[in-house]
Write an enzyme that holds these catalytic residues in place. Structure first.
Site, mmCIF file in Angstrom:
data_model
loop_
_atom_site.group_PDB
_atom_site.id
_atom_site.type_symbol
_atom_site.label_atom_id
_atom_site.label_comp_id
_atom_site.label_asym_id
_atom_site.label_seq_id
_atom_site.Cartn_x
_atom_site.Cartn_y
_atom_site.Cartn_z
ATOM 1 N N HIS A 267 -7.032 3.903 3.835
ATOM 2 C CA HIS A 267 -6.693 3.074 2.632
ATOM 3 C C HIS A 267 -7.017 1.787 2.627
ATOM 4 O O HIS A 267 -7.216 1.145 3.458
ATOM 5 C CB HIS A 267 -5.183 3.329 2.446
ATOM 6 N N CYS A 268 -7.083 1.042 1.541
ATOM 7 C CA CYS A 268 -7.358 -0.337 1.253
ATOM 8 C C CYS A 268 -5.834 -1.121 0.650
ATOM 9 O O CYS A 268 -4.998 -0.334 0.814
ATOM 10 C CB CYS A 268 -8.622 -0.574 0.262
ATOM 11 N N ALA A 269 -6.067 -2.044 -0.089
ATOM 12 C CA ALA A 269 -4.889 -2.600 -0.625
ATOM 13 C C ALA A 269 -4.303 -2.013 -1.597
ATOM 14 O O ALA A 269 -3.173 -2.115 -1.686
ATOM 15 C CB ALA A 269 -5.159 -4.144 -0.933
#
Length: 677
Positions: free
Chosen positions: A28-30
């Site tokens: 996942h990213c932000a």
């Protein structure tokens, strides 16, 4: 209640992506869950987008798929990873352990026995990392008190209280041979307690008493004129046995266990399995304790002293060269686990010479390593890279307070190859200062951290050298960045994407009255078929834009416009999801999912809002031609910045086609890109 709902959402997301069997990996990213799937055709995209808590779904090239969650992405990621059916997912992820293994694999040579030898050394010491660190911090605490004249750390007539404190750290170093023997035996798949027992026999009070000439008249002791050390020989069973103090020795247990393994496994082949438990340890001890006392022990002492004296000679005759070589080789030894032999030599030096001269120059490597991490942390904070900020913060704390380089090394440095050359310059600077000033020594084995600075002598020289190494590496990383242009572009794209997602999330939960009034605020825009010019000027291909990030196309298909007028309007109808305080960039998302970025000038974020008179706010809906900002183009150029305005479709990879029109002069409203959803 919320946790239960989120758990249910996690299960539905997995189901709509084709089930757990269709998911290869998940990161996942932000704001987004990033899936790699076996077969993306199994995904029901509309069903995914309809799940409560999901802001959108974005197919990517290949079998990659993104699910937009927003600020709650970390919690949703944890919920998915904790589902029973997702057990085992992530085995394909690159962990710090994977990075470490890859680094060691690259260092492997054609001779398998060489690799096995160094693995034997490394695995014999690595489990002792915690107690060695604990002991070194106790020493550091005592040294700080010594520096402030609270206690004379080196005095022979200390009080019982401080003798007890000494026992806390001396327990580790005195009994280190037994600990090393245990680990080494375990590494060679023999009973580790047999290895510990053999080594322990040479450290008993009974063995030590053999050097008492008043008690044993046939024991003869002499003093070495070169080292000033006493050597005793006792007559045992009519044979001469050289007596040594084995506390703190490491070469002896390493050699002994290697021989013990041959004896132990040979005995296992001789005795039946049902009596091995009794007779294999018995005969192993009967054989190996005398062999170690008569032969291996003196040989190990001789070997350790010989290597230590050789390095001492180099340090005495070519201190500058020695101080430079040590910090420059450590960055390559640690990833391969080859630094433990040098650590062993440090212990031998302290045991035989009373001081060590390797740890001082080694501090330059450690602090150059930590300085590079500090540089990465600075960039991560500046660029709002939350994941790297967390990684670098933890690694820097472990380094500065514990002297542990592995979190920095495996978590960051080996992942970004640009760091090493910059870190090596820091190593060189620190080592050069140490060598030119006569070297640094210490009377204790200590992990090189901020807390152990008082252990080194002269302390001011050591402090200056490690500070120089730290600052040099940090500044070089900050100036030149730790990422390649491609990695930097990807990072920027992820950040802009996250800002857009979070703005959409905020807009979706805001009250209708919170948005600025707009003519188009209550209507849905027509399908997007084109992106029009936001500003008057000459259109050029992205490849001619003087910015590697945009020119590479990493942020999406688009054009550059060399402006002739400072009025900037909206190129599409939609929601303003990015309006930074600097006023230099605007992100707009249309109702049918086209994401457009208007970026005015190159590096104009540094103007901090000067030359930009912003007319809109984030969260407002705009129509084609609505004013976004009035720009002072002359002011931008006078400040030394390129005024080229870039217009890109940041999610162009998810669209059927984005076709730019270049080489023409335009005014606001003229088509510059044809779009097919």
């Amino acid at each position: 209640m919320g946790s239960t709902t989120q758990q249910g959402t996690a299960e539905v997301i997995v189901a709509k992506l084709g089930g757990p069997g269709n998911i290869v990996s998940l990161t996942h990213c932000a704001t987004r869950l990033r899936f790699v799937l076996n077969d993306s055709s199994q995904v029901d995209q509309k069903a995914v987008e309809a799940i409560p808590g999901v802001m959108g779904a974005v197919p990517q090239s290949g079998d990659r798929f993104q699910v937009v969650i927003g600020g709650a992405v970390q919690s949703m990621f944890n919920q998915i990873m904790n589902l029973p059916e997702m057990a085992g997912l992530g085995k394909n992820q690159t962990s710090d352990a994977d990075v470490k293994a890859a680094a060691r694999a690259k260092g492997r040579g054609k001779a398998a026995w060489v690799d096995s030898f160094f693995e034997y050394l490394s695995d014999s010491f690595r489990p002792l990392l915690g107690v060695l660190l604990g002991a070194s911090l106790i020493i550091a605490f005592a040294s700080v008190l010594d520096a402030f004249n609270v206690i004379d750390f080196r005095a022979a007539d200390k009080s019982a209280s401080w003798i007890f404190v000494d026992a806390m750290w001396r327990s580790v170093f005195y009994f280190l041979p037994i600990m090393v023997a245990y680990n080494a035996a375990k590494k060679l798949n023999i009973d580790p307690w047999v290895g510990a027992a053999v080594m322990g026999a040479l450290m008993t009070p009974e063995f030590s008493s053999l050097s008492d000439v008043s008690k044993f008249t046939d024991t003869v002791c002499t003093t070495s004129s070169s080292l000033g050390t006493e050597s005793c020989v006792a007559q045992v069973f009519g044979l001469p046995m050289q007596l040594n103090g084995y506390g703190g020795q490491v070469f002896v247990p390493l050699i002994m266990v290697a021989v013990l393994a041959l004896v132990y496994k040979g005995l296992q082949r001789i005795f039946p399995a049902n009596i091995q438990m009794v007779f294999v340890p018995f005969f192993s001890m009967i054989i190996m304790i005398p062999v170690t006392a008569f032969l291996i022990g003196p040989t190990g002492i001789w070997l350790g002293n010989g290597v230590g004296n050789g390095l001492s000679w180099m340090n005495g005759h070519a201190p500058i060269l020695f101080a430079i070589i040590i910090p420059l080789v450590y960055p390559f030894l640690v990833p391969l686990g080859l630094h433990w032999p040098l650590n062993a030599l440090m212990l031998v030096n302290i045991q035989t010479l009373g001081y060590d001269f390797i740890q001082g120059p080694m501090g330059a490597w450690n602090f150059a390593c930590f300085g590079a991490t500090a540089g990465v942390l600075f960039i991560a904070i500046r660029d709002k890279e939350s994941e790297m900020r967390e990684t670098a913060t933890g690694a820097l704390a472990a380094g500065l307070l514990g002297g542990i380089s592995e979190p920095s090394l495996y978590g960051i440095h080996l992942r970004f190859k640009r760091i090493y050359p910059r870190m090596l310059v820091g190593c060189l600077v620190g080592g050069l200062i140490t060598g030119l000033s006569g070297g640094v020594t210490t009377g204790a084995f200590a992990f090189t951290s901020l807390l152990t600075i008082p252990v080194f002598s002269p302390m001011p020289l050591y402090a200056i050298s490690i500070a120089a190494a730290f600052v040099t590496a940090m500044v070089l990383v900050i100036i030149s960045d730790y990422r390649t242009p491609e990695q930097k572009a990807e990072s920027l794209a992820n950040r802009l994407q996250a800002e857009s997602d979070l703005a959409l999330e905020a807009a979706s939960v805001a009250a209708p009255s919170a948005a600025a009034p707009s003519v188009a605020s209550t209507t849905v825009s027509a399908p997007t078929t084109a992106v029009v010019a936001p500003i008057a000027g000459h259109v050029v291909p992205l490849s001619e834009v003087e910015d590697k990030v945009f020119a590479s196309g990493t942020l999406g298909e688009g054009v550059g416009i060399r402006p002739t007028d400072g009025r900037v309007t909206s190129p599409v109808a939609g929601l303003l999801v990015t309006v930074p305080t600097s006023g230099h960039a605007y992100g707009i998302k249309t109702d049918d999912g086209v994401e457009v970025l208007v970026h005015i000038g190159i590096d104009t974020v540094r103007l901090e809002g000067r030359c930009f008179e912003v007319a809109v706010k984030k969260g407002r809906r705009v129509a084609v031609g609505d004013l976004l900002v009035d720009v002072d183009l002359d002011g931008i150029r006078e400040a030394g910045y390129d005024s080229t305005t870039v217009v890109v479709v940041t999610n162009s990879k998810t669209l059927s086609s984005v076709v730019p029109t270049t080489g023409v002069d335009v005014v606001p409203g003229d088509t510059i890109m044809d779009v097919a959803l």
